[in-house]
Design an enzyme around this catalytic site. Structure first.
Site, short mmCIF file in Angstrom:
data_model
loop_
_atom_site.label_atom_id
_atom_site.label_comp_id
_atom_site.label_asym_id
_atom_site.label_seq_id
_atom_site.Cartn_x
_atom_site.Cartn_y
_atom_site.Cartn_z
NE ARG A 39 1.21 20.73 5.50
CZ ARG A 39 1.28 22.06 5.54
NH1 ARG A 39 0.58 22.79 4.70
NH2 ARG A 39 2.06 22.66 6.40
CG HIS B 293 0.73 15.98 2.18
ND1 HIS B 293 0.86 14.89 3.00
CD2 HIS B 293 1.46 16.97 2.77
CE1 HIS B 293 1.61 15.17 4.04
NE2 HIS B 293 1.99 16.43 3.93
CG ASP C 145 5.03 22.04 -0.38
OD1 ASP C 145 5.90 22.88 -0.07
OD2 ASP C 145 5.00 20.88 0.08
CD GLU D 276 6.68 8.98 -6.39
OE1 GLU D 276 7.12 8.94 -7.57
OE2 GLU D 276 7.14 9.74 -5.53
CG PHE E 31 4.16 12.73 -6.11
CD1 PHE E 31 4.28 13.55 -7.23
CD2 PHE E 31 4.38 13.29 -4.86
CE1 PHE E 31 4.63 14.88 -7.11
CE2 PHE E 31 4.73 14.63 -4.74
CZ PHE E 31 4.85 15.43 -5.85
#
Lengths: 269, 325
Positions: free
Chosen positions: B165, B107, B115, B56, B81
Site C-alpha cells: 500500500r 495491500h 486496518d 472475490e 481476499f
C-alpha cells in the site's frame, strides 16, 4: 439420431463407464442426461472438427461430478471415440473424474469444485456481451450445488450484467450425498429464489424433451435477463433400482447391477 | 525524502498502457477500483473493465471464464481476499485449468497499517507458491511493478503479483527496467553477508548496508521480485561467497521468500552449505495488528540496527557490541 435415442445411448455409455472404472456418480449423471442430450444433439452450435471455434456455443457442466454425462454426449458427437469411455477415471486415460478442459476436446471449462462452473459460465457470457458475440452459454447445475454460496454470487452477477445469453439448467432431483436436500441443507424454494435474483425462471419436467425444447426457445426469446430452467428430475433416471436412491450418488454398480441397468435402459429408453 | 511512489499508482498506469497494447485484455475488480487503481483502466476502457462487487470467489472464476475465450485477464483485490478468500477458485478454475489470469493483489502485509490483522495478509506468497505452475512475483518499487505487469501480460499462464500500500523509493526505471522469470537483481556487491529482500524493503536493505560500511564491511544486497521460480544461482552465490544470508519480507517467515531461499540452501549443491547461516526477517508466525505502518515494522523487527546486530552476532557472537551505527 433422434434425441430420444441419443439420450438412451448416453445413459448406456454413462453406466458402462462408471461400471468399468468401478467409481463415479451414476445418480446425478442419469438425472441430467435428457437435458444434455437436447443441448448437444439439437441445440448447440458445436463441431467436433472445430472444438475451439471462438463462435461456438459454450457448455459448462457446473455439477462436474456428472462428467460421464458430458463425456458420453461428446463421444456420441465425435469429439473422441466412444471406445475411449472405457478409460474413464483410469490412470492412463484423459477422461478425468471431473471434466478437464486441457485434456478433453469439447470441454469448455474445467469443473468439479461446486459453484465455480457457473461463475466461469458468467465470465464466458459477459465476454460474449462485451465483444458482441452471438454464441450462447449453457450451464448445468445441481440442486445440492446451490448450497455453495458462490452460486448466488454468480447469479447476482448474471442478473446485474443482464446476461440474456446465459441459460442455467438446475437439475432438481432432490437428493445429495447425505440424503434429501431438504433434510441436509435446504436450498428451497428454488424458483422463487431465482426470480428474486433477477432470473427469467421456467419450471419443467427435466425428462420431457419437448418441455426442454420449449424452455430453450423461451430462454432465447428473453432479453435483458438470464434464464434459469428449474428441471424436476429423478436421480438415477432410467435404472429402476437407482431411481430416487441417494446412495447411488457416488457408487458404481457391480457386474450384475450393470447388466440389469443396461437391460432396463435398452428396454425403456 | 527520496523520490517515492506507491506500487498501485504504477499498477494503474501500466494497466492503461497494457490495455492500449492488448485489445483482448480485461480487468476485473471487487469493489476496490479506487484502492487497487484499476479505476485508471476503467476510465479509458470501460467496456473491458468489470466490477464484480464484493464477491472475490466469483470474480476469480469469472476471470477464468473470460480467459477461456482467448483473453488476458487481470483480476485485482486486496491480497487477503484475492489469495485468501478466493484461494480455491485460483487453484482450480485458474491454475489447474491453466487459464490466462493475472492476479494482482494490493495491500499485502503488515504495511497495510491501521486496518489491522484481518486485512494484513501474511500468507499469500505461501498459498500461491504451493500451487503447481503459478508464477509468484513481489516487486519492490514502481519500476519493478510495471515490469512485472508487462511480463505477466506477455506470459501465457497464471501469475500472482503482490503489491503493498505504501509509497516506496523508486530505484528501477519505470520505462526500461525489464523482467524475466527468476528475476533477481544484485543491487550492491559484498562478501560479509547477503541481504535478500522482496516488496517494500529497498530502503531497509540499504540502511543495513550503510551500517556495515561504517564498520568497513560489505553487505551484498539482492532484490528478489520473482519468488517462484526462484533464482537458485543468486542464492548459491550468496551462500558460497558470503557468511550470512538474511531474507526480509512483509510476510510470515513460513511459506514466503525466507522459505524459498531455505529450500535452495537445503537442496542445491552448495560447497559452503554447512557454514552459511540463514536469518529470516518477517512475521515470526504471528498475525499482524493495527498501527501506523512505520511503527508496526519497528515492532515486528524490521529495524536496520536490530537486523545489523543479528548479522554481527551470527557471524561472531558478542561482536554486535562493537558495531558502530
Amino acid at each position: 439420431m433422434e434425441t430420444k435415442d441419443f439420450a438412451k445411448n448416453m445413459r448406456k455409455l454413462i453406466v458402462e463407464a462408471i461400471y468399468n472404472s468401478g467409481s463415479g456418480h451414476p445418480g446425478g449423471s442419469l438425472s441430467c442426461a435428457d437435458i444434455v442430450a437436447v443441448l448437444f444433439n439439437e441445440e448447440m452450435n458445436k463441431s467436433s472438427e472445430r472444438p475451439n471455434d471462438p463462435e461456438r456455443d459454450r457448455f459448462v457442466m457446473s455439477k462436474g461430478h456428472a462428467a460421464a454425462t458430458l463425456y458420453s454426449a461428446l463421444a456420441l458427437k465425435g469429439f473422441f471415440p466412444a471406445e475411449e469411455m472405457k478409460t474413464f477415471r483410469k490412470i492412463d486415460g484423459r477422461l478425468e473424474g471431473h471434466p478437464d478442459m486441457k485434456k478433453i476436446p469439447g470441454v469448455d471449462m474445467t469443473t468439479g469444485s461446486l459453484g465455480q462452473g457457473i461463475s466461469a459460465a458468467c465470465g464466458m457470457a459477459v465476454y460474449g456481451k462485451r465483444a458482441s458475440k452471438n454464441y450462447r452459454v449453457y450451464a448445468v447445475m445441481g440442486d445440492g450445488e446451490l448450497e455453495e454460496g458462490q452460486c448466488w454470487e454468480a447469479f447476482m452477477f448474471a442478473a446485474h450484467y443482464k446476461l440474456d445469453n446465459l441459460c442455467v439448467f438446475i437439475d432438481f432431483n432432490g437428493l445429495q450425498i447425505d440424503g434429501e436436500i431438504t433434510k441436509v441443507m435446504s436450498p428451497l424454494p428454488i424458483p422463487e429464489k431465482m426470480k428474486a435474483f433477477g432470473f427469467n425462471v421456467i419450471e419443467i419436467d427435466g425428462h420431457n424433451l419437448d418441455e426442454i425444447r420449449a424452455a430453450l426457445k423461451n430462454a432465447k426469446e428473453t432479453k435483458g435477463m438470464p434464464t434459469a430452467v428449474v428441471c424436476h428430475t429423478v436421480k438415477g433416471k432410467g435404472v429402476s433400482f437407482m431411481e430416487n436412491v441417494a446412495s447411488w450418488h457416488g457408487t458404481a454398480p457391480n457386474k450384475e447391477q450393470y447388466e440389469q441397468a443396461i437391460k432396463e435402459i435398452e428396454a425403456n429408453g | 525524502m527520496a523520490d517515492m511512489k506507491a506500487q498501485r499508482d504504477a499498477y494503474g498506469e501500466v494497466l492503461a498502457e497494457l490495455g492500449r497494447k492488448y485489445p483482448n485484455m480485461f480487468v476485473l475488480d471487487a469493489d476496490l477500483t479506487k484502492s487497487t487503481k484499476t479505476v485508471t483502466f476503467q476510465k479509458e476502457f470501460p467496456e473491458r473493465h468489470i466490477n464484480c462487487g464484493i464477491a472475490e470467489g466469483n470474480m476469480m472464476a469469472v476471470a477464468a471464464g473470460i480467459a477461456t475465450c482467448g483473453n488476458i485477464v487481470f483480476a485485482s483485490s486486496f491480497a487477503m481476499f484475492a489469495a485468501g478468500r478466493a484461494y480455491e477458485q485460483i487453484r482450480n478454475s485458474v491454475c489447474y485449468a491453466h487459464n490466462n489470469v493475472k492476479i494482482v493483489a494490493t495491500h499485502a502485509g503488515l504495511t497495510v497499517g491501521e486496518d489491522g490483522a484481518t486485512h494484513q495478509c501474511l500468507e499469500d506468497i505461501g498459498l500461491m507458491r504451493a500451487i503447481p505452475g503459478m508464477v509468484v512475483l513481489a516487486p519492490s518499487d514502481a519500476g519493478s511493478t510495471k515490469a512485472a505487469c508487462r511480463f505477466a501480460a506477455e506470459y501465457d499462464g497464471p501469475v500472482y503479483i503482490r503489491l503493498g500500500r505504501l509509497p516506496l523509493t523508486r530505484f528501477n526505471d519505470e520505462e526500461n527496467y525489464k523482467f524475466a522469470l527468476g528475476q533477481a537483481d544484485v543491487l550492491a556487491d559484498g562478501d560479509f553477508a547477503t541481504v535478500m529482500f522482496c516488496g517494500p524493503f529497498y530502503d531497509l536493505a540499504m540502511q543495513i548496508r550503510e551500517i556495515f560500511a561504517k564498520n568497513n564491511l560489505n553487505i551484498r544486497v539482492v532484490d528478489v521480485p520473482c519468488i517462484k521460480p526462484m533464482n537458485k544461482d543468486v542464492v548459491k552465490n550468496a551462500a558460497n561467497e558470503t557468511k550470512v544470508i538474511v531474507t526480509i519480507e512483509d510476510h510470515n517467515i513460513y511459506g514466503g521468500l525466507g522459505s524459498a531461499v531455505a529450500e535452495v540452501l537445503a537442496e542445491e549443491d552448495i560447497e559452503n552449505r554447512k557454514s552459511v547461516e540463514l536469518i529470516r526477517i518477517g512475521a515470526q508466525d504471528i498475525f499482524g495488528k493495527s498501527g501506523a505502518p512505520k511503527a508496526l515494522l519497528e515492532n515486528y523487527g524490521f529495524s536496520a540496527t536490530e537486523i545489523a546486530k543479528k548479522i554481527a552476532e551470527t557471524v561472531c557472537p558478542g561482536s554486535s557490541a562493537n558495531l558502530i551505527f
